[in-house]
Design a protein around this motif. Structure first.
Motif, short mmCIF file in Angstrom:
data_model
loop_
_atom_site.label_atom_id
_atom_site.label_comp_id
_atom_site.label_asym_id
_atom_site.label_seq_id
_atom_site.Cartn_x
_atom_site.Cartn_y
_atom_site.Cartn_z
N ALA A 184 72.09 -60.51 40.81
CA ALA A 184 72.47 -59.17 40.38
C ALA A 184 73.32 -59.21 39.10
O ALA A 184 73.37 -58.23 38.37
N SER A 185 73.91 -60.35 38.83
CA SER A 185 74.73 -60.49 37.62
C SER A 185 73.89 -60.31 36.35
O SER A 185 74.45 -60.12 35.27
N ARG A 186 72.58 -60.33 36.46
CA ARG A 186 71.70 -60.05 35.30
C ARG A 186 71.76 -58.58 34.91
O ARG A 186 71.47 -58.23 33.76
N ASP A 187 72.08 -57.72 35.89
CA ASP A 187 72.07 -56.27 35.66
C ASP A 187 73.44 -55.62 35.71
O ASP A 187 73.56 -54.43 35.44
N TYR A 188 74.45 -56.39 36.11
CA TYR A 188 75.80 -55.87 36.25
C TYR A 188 76.77 -56.76 35.48
O TYR A 188 76.56 -57.97 35.38
N SER A 189 77.85 -56.17 35.01
CA SER A 189 78.86 -56.92 34.26
C SER A 189 79.62 -57.85 35.20
O SER A 189 79.62 -57.67 36.43
N ALA A 190 80.33 -58.82 34.61
CA ALA A 190 81.15 -59.74 35.42
C ALA A 190 82.18 -58.97 36.22
O ALA A 190 82.43 -59.29 37.40
N GLN A 191 82.77 -57.93 35.63
CA GLN A 191 83.76 -57.11 36.34
C GLN A 191 83.12 -56.39 37.53
O GLN A 191 83.69 -56.33 38.62
N GLN A 192 81.90 -55.88 37.35
CA GLN A 192 81.20 -55.20 38.44
C GLN A 192 80.84 -56.18 39.56
O GLN A 192 81.00 -55.87 40.74
N VAL A 193 80.38 -57.36 39.18
CA VAL A 193 80.02 -58.39 40.16
C VAL A 193 81.24 -58.79 40.99
O VAL A 193 81.16 -58.90 42.22
N GLN A 194 82.36 -59.00 40.33
CA GLN A 194 83.58 -59.39 41.04
C GLN A 194 84.05 -58.28 41.99
O GLN A 194 84.54 -58.57 43.09
N ALA A 195 83.90 -57.03 41.58
CA ALA A 195 84.31 -55.92 42.44
C ALA A 195 83.36 -55.78 43.64
O ALA A 195 83.78 -55.46 44.75
N TRP A 196 82.09 -56.04 43.42
CA TRP A 196 81.06 -55.88 44.44
C TRP A 196 81.13 -57.00 45.47
O TRP A 196 81.04 -56.77 46.67
N ALA A 197 81.28 -58.23 45.00
CA ALA A 197 81.28 -59.39 45.89
C ALA A 197 82.44 -60.32 45.53
O ALA A 197 82.24 -61.39 44.96
N PRO A 198 83.66 -59.91 45.87
CA PRO A 198 84.83 -60.73 45.53
C PRO A 198 84.91 -61.98 46.39
O PRO A 198 84.55 -61.96 47.57
N ALA A 199 85.37 -63.05 45.78
CA ALA A 199 85.53 -64.31 46.52
C ALA A 199 86.60 -64.19 47.60
O ALA A 199 86.56 -64.91 48.59
N ASP A 200 87.55 -63.27 47.40
CA ASP A 200 88.65 -63.12 48.36
C ASP A 200 88.39 -62.01 49.38
O ASP A 200 89.33 -61.45 49.95
N LEU A 201 87.14 -61.71 49.65
CA LEU A 201 86.80 -60.70 50.63
C LEU A 201 87.40 -61.06 51.99
O LEU A 201 87.40 -62.23 52.37
N ASP A 202 87.90 -60.09 52.70
CA ASP A 202 88.51 -60.31 54.02
C ASP A 202 87.40 -60.73 54.98
O ASP A 202 86.55 -59.92 55.37
N MET A 203 87.41 -61.99 55.39
CA MET A 203 86.33 -62.53 56.22
C MET A 203 86.36 -61.97 57.64
O MET A 203 85.31 -61.93 58.30
N ASP A 204 87.50 -61.51 58.11
CA ASP A 204 87.54 -60.86 59.42
C ASP A 204 86.78 -59.53 59.37
O ASP A 204 85.99 -59.22 60.27
#
Length: 172
Positions: free
Chosen positions: A40-60
Motif C-alpha cells: 500500500a506504500s505505493r499509493d500512500y505517503s510514508a506518514q499515511q502508512v505509519q498512521a495506518w499500520a504503526p509498529a507500536d500498535l497495541d497488540m492486546d
C-alpha cells in the motif's frame, strides 16, 4: 506420464484456507503490517502508512479485534500469508495478503472463500472499506465504488472507498 516439470509448470507451494485460531494474532499482524508497508506504500505517503499500520500498535487491542472478527486465514506450507473476514451483515473488515507473497493467488482464494461463506449465510451483498491499492482487485471481483471516504488515523487523513457487491444465488 509427464511430470509437472516436463509440462513446464512450476512447483507451487501448498495453500490452504482455514478458520482463525487463537494464537494466530501475531502472524496476522505481520501480514497486515507487511501488506501496508510493502504494498500500500505505493499509493500512500510514508506518514499515511505509519498512521495506518504503526509498529507500536497495541497488540492486546489487535488480538482482541482478530478474535472478534475471526477471519479466514491463508497458509502456504504452514506460513500465514493472508487473511480476510466477512461479518454476519456482509461487511468485510479486513482483507490482507502479505507484502512478500503478492500475485500468488492468495487474494483470489480468500475472496472465493468469502463468497462461499456469504452464500452459506444467505447474504445478499458484500461491502468493505477498500484502500486505493486494493480497489482494482475488488473491481476485478465484481465490486463497485459506492462512496469515496477520507478516514483519519492518528491525526492523518487517508483515502479509501466503500465498495459493494450485490450477490445473487450461486455467486462466487
Amino acid at each position: 506420464m509427464k511430470t509437472a516439470v516436463q509440462c513446464g509448470e512450476q512447483q507451487k507451494a501448498f495453500m490452504k484456507i482455514r478458520r482463525f485460531q487463537v494464537g494466530d494474532e501475531t502472524s496476522l499482524f505481520r501480514v497486515y503490517f507487511s501488506a501496508v508497508h510493502l504494498v500500500a506504500s505505493r499509493d500512500y505517503s510514508a506518514q499515511q502508512v505509519q498512521a495506518w499500520a504503526p509498529a507500536d500498535l497495541d497488540m492486546d487491542l489487535w488480538g482482541a479485534r482478530m478474535r472478534e472478527i475471526r477471519p479466514f486465514v491463508a497458509e502456504m506450507d504452514g506460513e500465514v500469508v493472508g487473511y480476510a473476514d466477512v461479518q454476519l451483515d456482509g461487511y468485510m473488515d479486513h482483507f490482507f495478503v502479505s507484502g512478500t507473497h503478492g500475485r500468488q493467488g492468495i487474494g483470489r482464494r480468500l475472496m472465493q472463500r468469502i463468497h462461499e461463506e456469504a452464500m452459506s449465510l444467505g447474504l445478499t451483498e458484500l461491502t468493505s472499506d477498500v484502500s486505493k491499492t486494493a480497489e482494482p482487485f475488488f473491481i476485478l471481483h465484481g465490486f463497485e465504488v459506492v462512496e469515496r471516504r477520507f478516514p483519519v488515523r492518528r491525526g492523518v487523513t487517508l483515502q479509501n472507498a466503500l465498495m459493494r457487491k450485490r450477490l445473487a444465488l450461486g455467486d462466487g
